[in-house]
Design a protein around this motif. Structure first.
Motif, short mmCIF file in Angstrom:
data_model
loop_
_atom_site.label_atom_id
_atom_site.label_comp_id
_atom_site.label_asym_id
_atom_site.label_seq_id
_atom_site.Cartn_x
_atom_site.Cartn_y
_atom_site.Cartn_z
N MET A 196 29.91 -45.79 14.62
CA MET A 196 28.69 -45.03 14.89
C MET A 196 27.48 -45.69 14.25
SD MET A 196 27.14 -42.54 16.29
CE MET A 196 28.43 -41.41 16.84
N VAL A 197 27.65 -46.20 13.02
CA VAL A 197 26.54 -46.90 12.35
C VAL A 197 26.13 -48.13 13.14
CG1 VAL A 197 25.87 -48.16 10.27
CG2 VAL A 197 27.15 -46.03 10.07
N ALA A 241 18.82 -48.85 17.96
CA ALA A 241 17.50 -49.00 17.35
C ALA A 241 16.91 -50.38 17.64
CB ALA A 241 17.60 -48.77 15.85
N PHE A 242 17.77 -51.42 17.62
CA PHE A 242 17.29 -52.78 17.92
C PHE A 242 16.81 -52.88 19.36
CE2 PHE A 242 18.20 -57.08 19.49
CZ PHE A 242 17.40 -57.83 18.62
N ILE A 243 17.56 -52.26 20.29
CA ILE A 243 17.15 -52.29 21.70
C ILE A 243 15.83 -51.56 21.90
CG2 ILE A 243 17.78 -51.52 24.02
CD1 ILE A 243 20.70 -52.00 23.28
N LYS A 274 12.39 -53.20 23.32
CA LYS A 274 11.66 -52.69 24.48
C LYS A 274 10.21 -52.36 24.12
CE LYS A 274 15.53 -50.72 27.09
NZ LYS A 274 16.10 -49.48 27.66
N HIS A 275 10.01 -51.83 22.94
CA HIS A 275 8.65 -51.49 22.51
C HIS A 275 7.79 -52.74 22.35
CE1 HIS A 275 5.58 -48.97 20.80
NE2 HIS A 275 5.54 -49.70 19.67
N ARG A 276 8.43 -53.80 21.84
CA ARG A 276 7.69 -55.05 21.69
C ARG A 276 7.37 -55.66 23.05
NH1 ARG A 276 11.33 -57.81 16.88
NH2 ARG A 276 10.63 -56.41 15.19
#
Length: 445
Positions: free
Chosen positions: A400-401, A408-410, A414-416
């Motif tokens: 799960m971690v 979170a990395f994806i 996407k935000h970048r």
């Protein structure tokens, strides 16, 4: 001096750990040798009596009860010098009262005057004991701690009741293992028996003993690995010439499931390991096994499942040696090794019986295994490690971690990507404007 003392303690701890690891490795060798000797008795000596073998070796646990003659704390519990929880609490109260009386007496001699204004506070029960111990002298505190340890331990009667209840589950689990050894090579039996960790995870999630016994994605991964490995190993055992490989595999899995039932049930019954005296527990298991399970010989004999027949002197010698070393001594050494290291290392050490039994079967029994067996043994071996770690670190869910970090990395990526076109457009629009304004300023000047 403090540095030298810390170095000395570190060296002593390292020696303790090394001794514990050596003892656990010795236990692995003993268990594999015991399994090989049992298989030799069943197949080579043609004394295929799993019930007789299980009954004899489990009954030899009664030797642990000699501790009531040799071990002083056990004798004290029987002679009545320690009369249970009530007597221990009475001693605690008397010790506290005498200590307070002595304090008052000394204060009278010193003629210390106190104010009549007093503040009475009622502490919770969890803090009251600590507050009382903090006001006592060091010898009195040590006496209190020893009595509290006595109070925390289960009494002889409690241990006997638990042993009576779990005697039958323990016997059935070991009987299933012996039945599997009579039909299947030792390596396959040990691989399939290691699935007890899988059943422990499932049963602990269904019947939790505390809030940490919940089913997680990491436990699901261990279950999937184990199920795939068990399927491959079971398929490989079906190629046996006598056609008993599948039966032996079923007995192995049944024994693993019963052992998991034993572990989960005793964990629900005893919330802390230090409360139960393990050697006393096994001693009573051997006693109840000897007194209560002997009618099984009559049932199996007259139903035709296992004809009662006393072994020869040579087989008797093998069985007794196997019981003394492979059962009684090995359990004591394993407990000692866990005490010197940790329960986690002790459980992980059990996984080494898999490669050791494979080597023993190849070298001693001349058994040849197919590629399906090795392909299934690897995931079962890995799932054993994973299950042990997850049982030790209850709230740990690395899968799960990892998934959260990947998610979170994806999301950050996407935000970048969404911000890059806007930033480039702003840069392209700012550069001409800056250039035009600069040219206008130069022209005006």
């Amino acid at each position: 001096m403090n540095r030298m003392g810390s170095q000395g303690s570190t060296v002593a701890q390292q020696r303790r750990m090394a001794l514990g690891v050596v003892i656990l490795l010795l236990v692995d060798v003993i268990w594999v040798a015991s399994s090989e000797l049992t298989s030799y008795i069943f197949k080579r000596q043609e004394y295929n009596k799993p019930f007789f073998s299980t009954f004899t070796k489990t009954s030899m646990f009664v030797l642990y009860l000699l501790g009531f003659l040799l071990w002083r704390p056990w004798r004290q519990q029987c002679t009545g010098s320690l009369r249970g929880r009530h007597a221990a609490f009475v001693r605690i109260a008397l010790t506290s009262h005498n200590h307070m009386g002595a304090t008052k007496h000394s204060s009278k001699k010193q003629r210390v005057r106190f104010s009549n204004i007093m503040e009475v506070r009622q502490l919770p029960s969890t803090q009251a004991l600590e507050a009382k111990l903090s006001r006592m002298s060091f010898p009195a505190v040590k006496d209190q701690e020893s009595m509290l340890r006595t109070v925390g331990k289960l009494t002889v009667t409690d241990v006997a009741k638990i042993s009576f209840f779990f005697c039958f589950v323990w016997f059935l689990a070991n009987l299933s293992y012996q039945e599997a050894l009579s039909d299947t090579p030792v390596a396959i039996v040990n691989v399939l028996s290691s699935t007890s960790g899988l059943f422990t995870l499932i049963l602990a999630a269904v019947f939790p003993s505390n809030s940490s016994d919940r089913f997680t994605l990491s436990k699901l991964l261990a279950v999937a690995l184990c199920m795939g490995g068990v399927a491959l190993v079971s398929f490989s055992s079906m190629d046996s010439p006598d056609g008993k490989g599948a039966t032996g595999s079923l007995w192995s899995v049944a024994g693993a499931a019963l052992y998991a039932v034993y572990i989960v049930m005793i964990k629900r019954k005893v919330d802390r390991e230090d409360k139960l005296d393990i050697p006393m527990f096994f001693g009573f298991v051997g006693l109840f096994n000897l007194l209560l399970l002997w009618p099984g010989f009559l049932v199996l004999h007259y139903t035709g499942f296992e004809a009662f027949e006393l072994p020869s002197k040579l087989v008797w010698t093998y069985i007794l040696i196997n019981g003394l070393i492979g059962t009684v001594l090995s359990e004591f050494l394993w407990l000692w090794g866990c005490f010197l290291t940790s329960s986690l290392i002790g459980t992980l050490a059990l996984s080494l019986t898999i490669p050791l039994s494979i080597i023993a079967d190849i070298c001693m029994q001349k058994v040849s295994f197919s590629w399906l067996f090795f392909a299934g043994a690897v995931p079962v071996f890995l799932s054993f490690f994973i299950a042990t770690l997850l049982c030790h670190y209850n709230n740990w869910d690395p899968v799960m971690v990892g998934l959260r970090r990947v998610f979170a990395f994806i999301c950050r990526s996407k935000h970048r990507i969404q911000r890059l076109p806007e930033d480039s457009e702003q840069c392209e629009s700012l550069i001409p404007l800056h250039t035009v304004s600069h040219d206008n300023e130069s022209f005006c000047s």
